[in-house]
Write a protein that holds these residues in place. Structure first.
Motif, PDB file in Angstrom:
ATOM      1  N   LYS A 179      36.743 -12.749   1.234  1.00  0.00           N
ATOM      2  CA  LYS A 179      35.431 -12.905   1.869  1.00  0.00           C
ATOM      3  C   LYS A 179      35.267 -14.289   2.503  1.00  0.00           C
ATOM      4  O   LYS A 179      35.837 -15.273   2.017  1.00  0.00           O
ATOM      5  CB  LYS A 179      34.308 -12.659   0.845  1.00  0.00           C
ATOM      6  N   PRO A 180      34.500 -14.352   3.590  1.00  0.00           N
ATOM      7  CA  PRO A 180      34.215 -15.656   4.216  1.00  0.00           C
ATOM      8  C   PRO A 180      33.039 -16.330   3.510  1.00  0.00           C
ATOM      9  O   PRO A 180      32.527 -15.801   2.523  1.00  0.00           O
ATOM     10  CB  PRO A 180      33.814 -15.259   5.634  1.00  0.00           C
ATOM     11  N   ILE A 181      32.584 -17.477   4.003  1.00  0.00           N
ATOM     12  CA  ILE A 181      31.346 -18.044   3.465  1.00  0.00           C
ATOM     13  C   ILE A 181      30.219 -17.840   4.482  1.00  0.00           C
ATOM     14  O   ILE A 181      30.458 -17.778   5.693  1.00  0.00           O
ATOM     15  CB  ILE A 181      31.473 -19.539   3.080  1.00  0.00           C
ATOM     16  N   THR A 182      29.007 -17.762   3.973  1.00  0.00           N
ATOM     17  CA  THR A 182      27.855 -17.544   4.853  1.00  0.00           C
ATOM     18  C   THR A 182      27.332 -18.892   5.370  1.00  0.00           C
ATOM     19  O   THR A 182      27.714 -19.953   4.858  1.00  0.00           O
ATOM     20  CB  THR A 182      26.708 -16.866   4.084  1.00  0.00           C
ATOM     21  N   ALA A 183      26.422 -18.817   6.341  1.00  0.00           N
ATOM     22  CA  ALA A 183      25.828 -20.049   6.883  1.00  0.00           C
ATOM     23  C   ALA A 183      25.049 -20.793   5.786  1.00  0.00           C
ATOM     24  O   ALA A 183      25.069 -22.030   5.732  1.00  0.00           O
ATOM     25  CB  ALA A 183      24.905 -19.698   8.045  1.00  0.00           C
ATOM     26  N   GLU A 184      24.394 -20.044   4.908  1.00  0.00           N
ATOM     27  CA  GLU A 184      23.646 -20.691   3.801  1.00  0.00           C
ATOM     28  C   GLU A 184      24.609 -21.401   2.857  1.00  0.00           C
ATOM     29  O   GLU A 184      24.354 -22.509   2.403  1.00  0.00           O
ATOM     30  CB  GLU A 184      22.839 -19.652   2.990  1.00  0.00           C
ATOM     31  N   GLU A 185      25.714 -20.730   2.564  1.00  0.00           N
ATOM     32  CA  GLU A 185      26.698 -21.352   1.662  1.00  0.00           C
ATOM     33  C   GLU A 185      27.288 -22.601   2.306  1.00  0.00           C
ATOM     34  O   GLU A 185      27.519 -23.616   1.636  1.00  0.00           O
ATOM     35  CB  GLU A 185      27.802 -20.338   1.315  1.00  0.00           C
ATOM     36  N   GLN A 186      27.512 -22.519   3.616  1.00  0.00           N
ATOM     37  CA  GLN A 186      28.038 -23.693   4.330  1.00  0.00           C
ATOM     38  C   GLN A 186      27.079 -24.873   4.172  1.00  0.00           C
ATOM     39  O   GLN A 186      27.492 -25.993   3.886  1.00  0.00           O
ATOM     40  CB  GLN A 186      28.235 -23.331   5.813  1.00  0.00           C
ATOM     41  N   LYS A 187      25.775 -24.588   4.328  1.00  0.00           N
ATOM     42  CA  LYS A 187      24.765 -25.660   4.222  1.00  0.00           C
ATOM     43  C   LYS A 187      24.752 -26.239   2.816  1.00  0.00           C
ATOM     44  O   LYS A 187      24.625 -27.443   2.623  1.00  0.00           O
ATOM     45  CB  LYS A 187      23.372 -25.094   4.558  1.00  0.00           C
ATOM     46  N   GLU A 188      24.868 -25.359   1.837  1.00  0.00           N
ATOM     47  CA  GLU A 188      24.841 -25.825   0.457  1.00  0.00           C
ATOM     48  C   GLU A 188      26.052 -26.723   0.152  1.00  0.00           C
ATOM     49  O   GLU A 188      25.929 -27.781  -0.470  1.00  0.00           O
ATOM     50  CB  GLU A 188      24.821 -24.615  -0.493  1.00  0.00           C
ATOM     51  N   ILE A 189      27.224 -26.298   0.617  1.00  0.00           N
ATOM     52  CA  ILE A 189      28.426 -27.118   0.379  1.00  0.00           C
ATOM     53  C   ILE A 189      28.302 -28.452   1.122  1.00  0.00           C
ATOM     54  O   ILE A 189      28.653 -29.513   0.597  1.00  0.00           O
ATOM     55  CB  ILE A 189      29.714 -26.372   0.818  1.00  0.00           C
ATOM     56  N   GLU A 190      27.750 -28.397   2.337  1.00  0.00           N
ATOM     57  CA  GLU A 190      27.590 -29.625   3.125  1.00  0.00           C
ATOM     58  C   GLU A 190      26.687 -30.617   2.379  1.00  0.00           C
ATOM     59  O   GLU A 190      26.989 -31.814   2.286  1.00  0.00           O
ATOM     60  CB  GLU A 190      26.993 -29.276   4.487  1.00  0.00           C
ATOM     61  N   ARG A 191      25.610 -30.090   1.824  1.00  0.00           N
ATOM     62  CA  ARG A 191      24.684 -30.943   1.067  1.00  0.00           C
ATOM     63  C   ARG A 191      25.410 -31.566  -0.142  1.00  0.00           C
ATOM     64  O   ARG A 191      25.328 -32.757  -0.392  1.00  0.00           O
ATOM     65  CB  ARG A 191      23.492 -30.091   0.602  1.00  0.00           C
ATOM     66  N   MET A 192      26.147 -30.744  -0.867  1.00  0.00           N
ATOM     67  CA  MET A 192      26.845 -31.253  -2.051  1.00  0.00           C
ATOM     68  C   MET A 192      27.933 -32.249  -1.668  1.00  0.00           C
ATOM     69  O   MET A 192      28.197 -33.213  -2.384  1.00  0.00           O
ATOM     70  CB  MET A 192      27.445 -30.078  -2.841  1.00  0.00           C
ATOM     71  N   PRO A 366      32.900 -26.336  12.753  1.00  0.00           N
ATOM     72  CA  PRO A 366      32.136 -25.167  13.215  1.00  0.00           C
ATOM     73  C   PRO A 366      32.825 -23.832  12.904  1.00  0.00           C
ATOM     74  O   PRO A 366      32.175 -22.809  12.776  1.00  0.00           O
ATOM     75  CB  PRO A 366      32.037 -25.379  14.729  1.00  0.00           C
ATOM     76  N   GLN A 367      34.145 -23.872  12.752  1.00  0.00           N
ATOM     77  CA  GLN A 367      34.916 -22.645  12.509  1.00  0.00           C
ATOM     78  C   GLN A 367      34.783 -22.137  11.060  1.00  0.00           C
ATOM     79  O   GLN A 367      35.171 -21.010  10.755  1.00  0.00           O
ATOM     80  CB  GLN A 367      36.385 -22.966  12.804  1.00  0.00           C
ATOM     81  N   ILE A 368      34.218 -22.971  10.178  1.00  0.00           N
ATOM     82  CA  ILE A 368      34.323 -22.686   8.741  1.00  0.00           C
ATOM     83  C   ILE A 368      33.565 -21.421   8.308  1.00  0.00           C
ATOM     84  O   ILE A 368      33.904 -20.809   7.304  1.00  0.00           O
ATOM     85  CB  ILE A 368      33.899 -23.925   7.888  1.00  0.00           C
ATOM     86  N   THR A 369      32.544 -21.019   9.092  1.00  0.00           N
ATOM     87  CA  THR A 369      31.814 -19.801   8.719  1.00  0.00           C
ATOM     88  C   THR A 369      32.309 -18.564   9.485  1.00  0.00           C
ATOM     89  O   THR A 369      31.706 -17.492   9.388  1.00  0.00           O
ATOM     90  CB  THR A 369      30.295 -19.963   8.959  1.00  0.00           C
ATOM     91  N   ASP A 370      33.392 -18.720  10.246  1.00  0.00           N
ATOM     92  CA  ASP A 370      33.950 -17.544  10.930  1.00  0.00           C
ATOM     93  C   ASP A 370      34.234 -16.430   9.923  1.00  0.00           C
ATOM     94  O   ASP A 370      34.654 -16.705   8.799  1.00  0.00           O
ATOM     95  CB  ASP A 370      35.285 -17.910  11.618  1.00  0.00           C
ATOM     96  N   THR A 371      34.012 -15.210  10.364  1.00  0.00           N
ATOM     97  CA  THR A 371      34.253 -14.095   9.438  1.00  0.00           C
ATOM     98  C   THR A 371      35.695 -13.603   9.499  1.00  0.00           C
ATOM     99  O   THR A 371      36.104 -12.758   8.706  1.00  0.00           O
ATOM    100  CB  THR A 371      33.308 -12.920   9.762  1.00  0.00           C
ATOM    101  N   ASP A 372      36.440 -14.165  10.416  1.00  0.00           N
ATOM    102  CA  ASP A 372      37.844 -13.779  10.556  1.00  0.00           C
ATOM    103  C   ASP A 372      38.682 -14.531   9.507  1.00  0.00           C
ATOM    104  O   ASP A 372      39.302 -15.548   9.798  1.00  0.00           O
ATOM    105  CB  ASP A 372      38.300 -14.155  11.977  1.00  0.00           C
ATOM    106  N   VAL A 373      38.674 -14.026   8.285  1.00  0.00           N
ATOM    107  CA  VAL A 373      39.363 -14.756   7.218  1.00  0.00           C
ATOM    108  C   VAL A 373      40.599 -14.022   6.696  1.00  0.00           C
ATOM    109  O   VAL A 373      41.176 -14.386   5.686  1.00  0.00           O
ATOM    110  CB  VAL A 373      38.420 -15.076   6.029  1.00  0.00           C
ATOM    111  N   ARG A 374      41.003 -12.956   7.386  1.00  0.00           N
ATOM    112  CA  ARG A 374      42.189 -12.280   6.876  1.00  0.00           C
ATOM    113  C   ARG A 374      42.993 -11.593   7.975  1.00  0.00           C
ATOM    114  O   ARG A 374      42.440 -10.876   8.803  1.00  0.00           O
ATOM    115  CB  ARG A 374      41.792 -11.237   5.826  1.00  0.00           C
ATOM    116  N   ASN A 375      44.290 -11.847   7.981  1.00  0.00           N
ATOM    117  CA  ASN A 375      45.219 -11.061   8.783  1.00  0.00           C
ATOM    118  C   ASN A 375      45.783  -9.977   7.868  1.00  0.00           C
ATOM    119  O   ASN A 375      46.395 -10.286   6.843  1.00  0.00           O
ATOM    120  CB  ASN A 375      46.366 -11.948   9.297  1.00  0.00           C
ATOM    121  N   ILE A 376      45.563  -8.737   8.223  1.00  0.00           N
ATOM    122  CA  ILE A 376      46.003  -7.647   7.353  1.00  0.00           C
ATOM    123  C   ILE A 376      47.520  -7.466   7.459  1.00  0.00           C
ATOM    124  O   ILE A 376      48.046  -7.265   8.562  1.00  0.00           O
ATOM    125  CB  ILE A 376      45.303  -6.315   7.731  1.00  0.00           C
TER     126      ILE A 376
END
Lengths: 491, 151
Positions: A179-192, A366-376
């Motif tokens: 799974k990728p990370i969401t925009a909210e999760e990105q913000k939370e990690i950025e804050r931390m 900016p790429q960190i929340t991309d949903t393309d997180v897996r090559n099958i």
């Protein structure tokens, strides 16, 4: 002599099946002839894995060890990418690296404040009751206790967000992540991450004030007792800066000159393993130098890994504050490479700074929340090698599978394995200093612990926490191999 | 976190009897009621950091004593540490971790520890040895009762 040969046991009431055992052999004069450092053997991991689908390995491998589960997850993830002939997507690689950096923060903080701090902030001569993390925090400021807890909690939270679980991560799949990370999760990690960067700066400052500026401690670090001129190994990026997740493995010689540089997948061309009859733990060495015994120097194939080795093997750190600290360390300690084993502690706090800055850098990508997180994957190649830097050094996972991707064989070379010969040398050096003419100084226990603690070794141990202490026992034998004295950590 | 009681299973789930604590929480979380259940393959500092916010913590772990009889059950409180096996040199001891928790995290919960003497903790495997399995059943019943009684 009869009296001397008597076994002297210091209250080994709670001595159990230890994970670390040290046997020291004396010559006829009662001085050190040899010292052997052994760890308990855990059996059957390969058998346990055989016949399982390779893609399960990233979830199984972290259970090898309760200390460094995240690096095992990452090395295993890279190995199964290769088993299935597929690369992780760019975003998946960045997220894996981010999670690994968070693990570094968590692991290195514990080491610095709880394990190194008692020796270098409270001081080796302080009363035993103060030589612990509480004594360290009392000395640097009680508010810091809360900051330590917060920084560790943030580091765990980041791993949990990205890798599914903080302690035993589960998110890696062949070709990337589940799974990728969401925009909210990105913000939370950025804050931390901002808090972690501040904490990194603060920790560097503490190291400088409490250790570097204190001549007595600085002398312990640079003293010759734990000094070994060896080769150093670490992973570097394309600019030869330290990287934990990916890059080339670079080896420098005892003069600091590049000796070899290779991809992790080629490790068997560069590293061989020597077997000694007295321990199950093998001794890796540089294949092209050859095995010359447990000795240091340019002609010996013995190399070291872990924070100081990584810094020695690189040309700098890839983030500004960490690089500034890197330059300062080498200026202070007289240039590269640094051979003083205890400088490992300084390198470790520099790596806390780097890991925090790198987390911030990656999460702001900016790429960190991309949903393309897996090559099958669509194929089974059948062999995979994954390599990362664990906090305690270079880690390799090597899997072989059948045509269906079921594990048939595996080889795992852990960080502490790489440092095996070096740890043995450090233990022997401490023993030589503290055992003279049959007189065994009881301070040997702490000196030996300081030696191997610098490497922050992981003994592929179970994760038990309840025993009062790590079961360490030192046994000293006379020239007739009779037990002369036993020293246990227990009181 | 919705409950005041936390049950922690400590150990390595793929290292034979070492995983007895993990087996316990996996079983308990099915129907033991009002408590949180966590697998804790972690070490002292991290374990104590998990206590935050709870009034009561019950720990289940494997024990390895010098002449211990496999399956023997030990019931201890937080201050009363038994002689168990193995601790990584990467961590502090449990006493120190508890003191650290008391000092920097505020009130520590009431701690009960169930230790079960292990037979095998060095061979990888997901099953328990028979005596340990037997004792695990007893400990599970004790914990269920403890949760139910709110004691």
């Amino acid at each position: 002599m009869t009296e001397k040969k008597k076994q002297i046991t210091i209250n080994p009431v709670t001595r159990l099946e230890g994970h670390a055992k040290i046997d020291i052999f004396l010559n006829d004069e009662g001085n050190v002839e040899d010292a052997y450092f052994q760890v308990i053997e855990l059996r059957g991991f390969e058998k346990f894995c055989q016949g399982r689908p390779a893609e399960e390995m990233p979830r199984i491998a972290p259970h090898i060890c309760g200390v460094c589960p995240n690096p095992h997850h990452m090395a295993s993830g890279k190995a199964v990418d290769m088993v299935f002939g597929v690369e992780a997507t760019e975003t998946a690689k960045k997220l894996r690296e981010l999670s690994l950096c968070a693990h570094y923060v968590h692991s290195h903080i514990a080491h610095f404040y709880a394990l190194a701090g008692p020796d270098f902030i409270v001081g080796p001569a302080a009363p035993a009751k103060d030589r612990n993390i509480i004594g360290v925090i009392n000395k640097v400021g009680v508010k810091i206790g809360g900051d330590v807890i917060q920084a560790r909690a943030y580091a765990q939270k980041i791993q949990a967000i990205i890798s599914g679980r903080a302690t035993h991560p589960i998110n890696n799949l062949p070709g990337g992540l589940a799974k990728p990370i969401t925009a909210e999760e990105q913000k939370e990690i950025e804050r931390m991450s901002k808090t972690l960067v501040d904490f990194g700066k603060f920790t560097l400052q503490i190291f400088e004030d409490a250790v570097v500026k204190n001549k007595a401690y600085a002398d312990i670090i640079t003293g010759d007792i734990y000094r070994h001129r060896t080769y150093y190994m670490g992973t570097v990026d394309k600019n030869n800066k330290v990287n934990f997740y990916d890059g080339a493995i670079r080896v420098v010689d005892p003069e600091g000159k590049e000796y070899e540089k290779f991809r992790g997948e080629k490790y068997l061309d560069h590293i061989a393993e020597h077997v000694e009859p007295w321990t199950y733990l093998k001794f890796p060495y540089l294949k092209n130098k050859g095995w010359k015994g447990i000795v240091d120097g340019k002609e010996s194939g013995v190399y070291r890994v872990a924070p100081l080795a990584r810094l020695n093997a690189a040309d700098g750190m890839a983030t500004p504050l960490a690089d500034e600290a890197y330059q300062k360390m080498y200026e202070t300690l007289g240039g590269k490479p640094v051979h003083a084993t205890l400088a490992m502690h300084w390198a470790r706090v520099i790596e806390i700074m780097y890991a925090a800055e790198r987390i911030k850098e990656l999460v702001e990508d900016p790429q960190i929340t991309d949903t393309d997180v897996r090559n099958i994957p669509t194929d089974v190649v059948g062999v995979g090698i994954g390599q990362v830097e664990a906090p305690r050094g270079t880690l390799f996972h090597h899997y072989w599978t059948d045509d269906d991707g079921m594990i048939t064989k595996l080889n795992i070379l852990v960080a502490t394995g790489n440092n095996n010969a070096a740890i043995c040398m450090s233990v022997k050096r401490a023993a030589e200093k503290l055992i003279k003419n049959w007189k065994v100084d009881d301070g040997i226990l702490n000196m030996i612990e300081m030696a191997f603690r610098a490497y922050d070794p992981c003994f592929a141990c179970a994760t038990h926490t309840l025993p009062g202490h790590m079961p360490l026992e030192i046994r000293i034998f006379d020239s007739g191999k009779n037990l002369y004295k036993t020293i246990s950590r227990y009181e | 976190m919705n409950n005041k009681t936390l049950v922690l299973g400590v150990g390595n789930p793929i290292l034979g009897d070492d995983g007895v604590g993990i087996h316990a929480v996996r079983e308990l979380r099915k129907d033991a009621g009002c408590a949180d259940f966590e697998e804790a393959p972690v070490s002292s500092l991290e374990l104590v950091e998990m206590f935050l916010g709870y009034e009561k913590v019950i720990i289940v772990d494997a024990v390895k004593t010098r002449e211990g009889v496999p399956g023997k059950i030990y019931e201890l409180c937080g201050e009363d540490m038994p002689t168990l096996h193995g601790l990584s040199p990467h961590d502090v001891d449990f006493h120190t971790a508890l003191e650290y928790g008391k000092k920097f995290m505020g009130q520590m919960p009431k701690i009960t520890i169930y230790g079960i003497e292990a037979a095998n903790v060095t061979d990888f495997g997901e099953t328990l040895s028979p005596k340990v399995e037997e004792s695990l059943r007893l400990v599970i019943e004790k914990i269920k009762k403890e949760i139910k009684d709110g004691s």
